[in-house]
Design an enzyme around this catalytic site. Structure first.
Site, PDB file in Angstrom:
ATOM      1  N   TYR A  61       0.857  -1.192   0.000  1.00 55.61           N
ATOM      2  CA  TYR A  61       0.000   0.000   0.000  1.00 55.61           C
ATOM      3  C   TYR A  61       0.888   1.235   0.000  1.00 55.61           C
ATOM      4  O   TYR A  61       1.629   1.489   0.940  1.00 55.61           O
ATOM      5  CB  TYR A  61      -0.928   0.019   1.216  1.00 55.61           C
ATOM      6  N   ALA A 216     -22.360   1.246  -0.465  1.00 57.79           N
ATOM      7  CA  ALA A 216     -22.633   2.455   0.328  1.00 57.79           C
ATOM      8  C   ALA A 216     -23.284   3.530  -0.518  1.00 57.79           C
ATOM      9  O   ALA A 216     -24.164   4.256  -0.058  1.00 57.79           O
ATOM     10  CB  ALA A 216     -21.345   3.001   0.933  1.00 57.79           C
TER      11      ALA A 216
END
Length: 346
Positions: A61, A216
C-alpha cells in the site's frame, strides 16, 4: 471516549481484536489523490479511541508509505499496546512491476522491512498477501514459523488462499486468520473457504465488506470516481447499469430498518458469526463513525434470508477483480516433493 466496539477472539491461537477493523489502504492514495498525513493520523487516533484497534495495512500500500503512516500514528504514548497491527507481504517490486513471491529469503527481508517502516519490534498478524503458485506453501510457511519463533511475528495469516492451501499451511504452523473478499456482492468464499476455516479454528477477515464502496453509494460512486482510481478497471464497476439493482434493493431495506446501506452490508457480515471480522476502509471521520454504527444493527433470520436473496451470486454481473488469477480460486501451490526434487533440499 468510551469504546463502542466489542472485542473478540480471532481464530483459536489467542489473538484478540476489535469486532470491526479498519482497512488503511485508501489512506495512501489507492483511491485517487493522496490524503493529508495529519488528517489520516487524526482518523487513526479517532478509530483507536473509539475502540477499533485492529488496523490492516500491507507493504504494497503506497507502496510502503502506508506502513510508515501507521508507525507515525502509533508514536503517541500508549497506543502501540492498544492496537493489533496486521500487515502483509507477497508483492515483490521488480523493475517497477510487482511479482508475487513466497520465497523464504524474500519472506524474511519483507518482514524486516515492514518492522522498520512500522517502527515496531513485532507484527501482531502477518499475512501472506497473495499465494506464490510456484513455491509450495509449506516452504513459505516454514520461514514464517521461524519469524514467529524469533518473536518478530505473533500470528500468521493468509489472504486469498484456497481451502487446500489453507490446510497445507496450517499443518506447518497454525493459521490465525484468513482474509478474503466477502460482502453482499462477493460471496464465493461461502463455497469452500468459510467451512474450511471453521473446521480448523481459523478466523475470517472480510476485506472490501462494502463492495469497494458500491454498497454504500451505488451508481453515484462510480460516476464520481477520479481518473486514477483503480476501481474504474474492476469489471463490476463497468456493469453499473445491471449491478445497481443490488444496491437499490439493499438501500431500500436499509431505509426500512432506519440504517444506511453500508451499515446493513456490514451488519450482514457481523451476523455471519463471531469468527468474522469485517475491515471497512475509509478516509473520512463521518464514514468511520457510520461504519461503527453497523455493530448496533440487528438482523432477524428472515432479514438475513431476504438480503441473501437480493444479493445472490447470479444478481451481480462481472468478475469481482480485474486480476482474478490472484484470487483464492487460483492459489494452489506445487507439492512439497516437487520443491525437494528441484532444490535438492528443503
Amino acid at each position: 471516549m468510551a469504546s463502542m466496539v466489542p472485542k473478540l477472539k480471532l481464530g483459536s491461537q489467542g489473538l484478540v481484536v476489535s469486532a470491526q477493523g479498519l482497512g488503511c489502504m485508501g489512506m495512501s492514495g489507492s483511491y485517487g489523490p493522496l490524503k493529508s498525513e495529519s488528517d489520516m493520523i487524526h482518523l487513526l487516533h479517532h478509530a483507536i479511541h473509539s475502540g477499533v484497534t485492529f488496523l490492516d495495512t500491507s507493504d504494497v500500500y503506497g507502496p510502503y508509505t502506508n506502513e510508515i503512516l501507521i508507525g507515525k500514528a502509533l508514536k503517541e504514548t500508549g497506543l502501540r499496546e492498544k492496537v493489533q497491527i496486521a500487515t502483509k507481504f507477497g508483492f515483490k517490486l521488480i523493475d517497477e512491476n510487482f511479482e508475487v513471491s513466497g520465497d523464504p529469503a524474500y519472506v524474511r527481508s519483507a518482514c524486516e522491512a515492514s518492522l522498520k517502516r512500522l517502527d515496531v519490534d513485532c507484527i501482531d498478524l502477518y499475512y501472506v498477501h497473495r499465494i506464490d503458485i510456484r513455491v509450495p506453501i509449506e516452504i513459505t510457511m516454514g520461514e514464517l514459523k521461524k519469524l514467529v519463533e524469533e518473536g518478530k511475528v505473533k500470528y500468521v495469516g493468509l489472504s486469498e488462499a484456497s481451502g487446500s492451501t489453507i490446510r497445507r499451511a496450517h499443518a506447518v504452523h497454525p493459521i490465525t486468520a484468513v482474509q478474503n473478499e466477502w460482502s453482499l456482492w462477493t460471496r464465493d468464499v461461502e463455497d469452500e473457504i468459510v467451512s474450511t476455516c471453521r473446521e480448523l479454528g481459523i478466523g475470517i477477515v472480510a476485506y472490501s465488506p462494502i463492495g469497494w464502496g458500491f454498497l454504500a453509494a451505488g451508481p453515484t460512486l462510480v460516476e464520481n470516481l477520479i481518473v486514477d482510481d483503480f476501481r474504474k478497471n474492476m469489471p463490476r464497476f463497468q456493469n453499473v447499469e445491471h449491478n445497481k439493482t443490488v444496491f437499490e434493493r439493499v438501500n431500500s431495506m436499509a431505509t426500512r430498518k432506519g440504517c444506511t446501506a453500508a451499515q446493513l452490508a456490514l451488519a450482514w457480515l457481523h451476523h455471519q458469526g463471531s469468527d468474522v471480522v469485517p475491515i471497512p476502509g475509509t478516509t473520512k471521520l463521518e464514514n468511520f463513525d457510520q461504519n461503527i454504527g453497523a455493530l448496533s444493527v440487528k438482523l432477524t433470520a428472515e432479514e438475513m434470508s431476504e438480503l441473501e436473496s437480493i444479493a445472490s451470486s447470479d444478481m451481480v454481473k462481472g468478475e469481482r477483480n480485474a486480476h482474478m488469477q490472484l484470487t483464492w480460486m487460483n492459489s494452489d501451490t506445487p507439492p512439497l516433493s516437487s520443491w525437494k526434487d528441484n532444490q535438492g533440499t528443503v
